[in-house]
Design an enzyme around this catalytic site. Structure first.
Site, PDB file in Angstrom:
ATOM      1  N   CYS A  96     -59.010  16.485 -64.831  1.00 59.58           N
ATOM      2  CA  CYS A  96     -59.450  17.742 -64.313  1.00 59.58           C
ATOM      3  C   CYS A  96     -58.420  19.361 -63.278  1.00 59.58           C
ATOM      4  O   CYS A  96     -59.035  20.208 -63.956  1.00 59.58           O
ATOM      5  CB  CYS A  96     -60.667  17.070 -62.977  1.00 59.58           C
ATOM      6  SG  CYS A  96     -60.313  16.699 -61.682  1.00 59.58           S
ATOM      7  N   TYR A  97     -57.526  18.707 -63.407  1.00 60.71           N
ATOM      8  CA  TYR A  97     -56.553  19.331 -62.494  1.00 60.71           C
ATOM      9  C   TYR A  97     -55.318  19.839 -63.865  1.00 60.71           C
ATOM     10  O   TYR A  97     -55.446  21.216 -63.804  1.00 60.71           O
ATOM     11  CB  TYR A  97     -55.073  19.480 -62.266  1.00 60.71           C
ATOM     12  CG  TYR A  97     -55.828  19.448 -60.392  1.00 60.71           C
ATOM     13  CD1 TYR A  97     -56.391  20.686 -59.961  1.00 60.71           C
ATOM     14  CD2 TYR A  97     -55.994  18.576 -59.233  1.00 60.71           C
ATOM     15  CE1 TYR A  97     -56.067  20.846 -58.577  1.00 60.71           C
ATOM     16  CE2 TYR A  97     -56.131  18.462 -58.079  1.00 60.71           C
ATOM     17  CZ  TYR A  97     -56.581  19.577 -57.284  1.00 60.71           C
ATOM     18  OH  TYR A  97     -56.848  19.157 -55.628  1.00 60.71           O
TER      19      TYR A  97
END
Ligand SMILES: NC(=O)c1ccc[n+]([C@@H]2O[C@H](COP(=O)([O-])OP(=O)(O)OC[C@H]3O[C@@H](n4cnc5c(N)ncnc54)[C@H](OP(=O)(O)O)[C@@H]3O)[C@@H](O)[C@H]2O)c1
Length: 286
Positions: A96-97
């Site tokens: 996600c990051y």
């Protein structure tokens, strides 16, 4: 839909593609059997995101159990690797990051417009980024009304961001990645700071991103003066990017907002499936 215990043989009888939304270290117990049975696999964990076994064991603290598949896995960031995704058998859905960080850096890095040893990714995530496990720092009274940094310089997504940005740059890039936990359910806001190698106006910067992502249905480049905001992407598969220049400090700033559960995970996985099966990539997604 009825939820049943995982039985690989039963799954193979009814599916040609399998999504593995399992913790790191668990996916690699199931992916080899599915691949051997001729299935296509989209893995949401980090088990197949590195091509080097050592990078995985160093950062995830365990040996890889199916390292022979690492070379086969395709890193599933559609905006960068669509032709490879089309043919993938084993697809590593990005973290996600990394999704927000890489999408906000790609145009500047690929075009050689920023100094590669001065990149800072300052990112803030909602609490669902950690999954649904019950750990003390993620309990409501611990994180509500609080805002904290964690794992600065040692977060397992740092090498994933560096690996992908290095590929774009054509050489090794080290990035300072500072993650934070924000008391909201979902969303990641990544503020990325870079030093340009030559002066870039606001207009040039925006034109660069508009042209780089011109055919991408899920990337929205914000108008001048507007800021990317997690609220605008909640529940959507979009990545909003706003661009800013700060002349006094000679800094270019890209701010990316995604929903960690959608563009950062399940939505991106569906987008990848669409590409793998020749469907319009927006099928089933908003
Ligand atoms: N959350 C995010 O924003 C995000 C973003 C990108 C990628 N990811 C990655 O995607 C994967 C799934 O994330 P998540 O947030 O959905 O995690 P999660 O909420 O912790 O869910 C993990 C699921 O895996 C199941 N599970 C755990 N061990 C298992 C085993 N040995 N055999 C079968 N099932 C098992 C759990 O089942 P039970 O409920 O029965 O225990 C649970 O349903 C993780 O690898 C995560 O790092 C997450």
């Amino acid at each position: 839909m009825e939820c049943v215990s995982l039985d690989v043989e039963a799954v193979c009888k009814v599916a040609e593609l399998v999504f593995l939304a399992l913790p790191h270290g668990v996916s690699m117990k199931y992916a080899p059997g599915l691949i051997a049975a001729g299935k296509r696999v989209i893995d949401l964990s980090a088990d197949y995101r590195f091509s080097e076994e050592k990078a995985y064991s160093d950062w995830y603290g365990r040996p890889h159990e199916s390292a022979d598949l690492l070379g086969e896995a395709v890193y599933g960031l559609p905006e960068l690797y669509r032709p490879m995704i089309e043919k993938a058998t084993l697809l590593a859905n990005p973290g996600c990051y990394p999704t927000g960080a890489i999408l906000s850096l790609a145009p500047l890095v690929e075009k050689g417009l920023v100094e590669l040893d001065r990149i800072v990714v300052d990112a803030k995530s909602g609490v669902t980024g950690a999954g649904r496990k019950a750990t003390l720092p993620l309990l409501f009274p611990e994180c509500n009304e609080s805002f904290r940094a964690y794992k600065i310089g040692v977060h397992q997504h740092a090498p994933e961001i560096e690996t992908q940005v290095s590929k774009l740059a054509g050489k090794g890039v080290k990035i300072l990645f500072a993650p934070h936990l924000v008391p909201m359910n979902r969303g990641i806001l990544s503020t990325v700071y870079c030093r340009p190698v030559k002066e870039l106006s606001d207009g040039e910067l925006r034109d660069l991103y508009l042209s780089y992502y011109k055919d991408e249905p899920f990337i929205r480049i914000m108008e001048k003066g507007k800021y990317a905001d997690t609220k605008y992407v909640t529940g959507l598969n979009h990545c909003d990017i706003s661009l800013h220049t700060h002349g006094r400090s000679g800094t270019v700033i890209a701010v990316a907002a995604i929903d960690n559960l959608v563009k950062g995970a399940a939505g991106q996985a569906v987008q990848n499936m669409n590409i793998m099966y020749g469907l319009p990539q927006t099928t089933g997604l908003i």
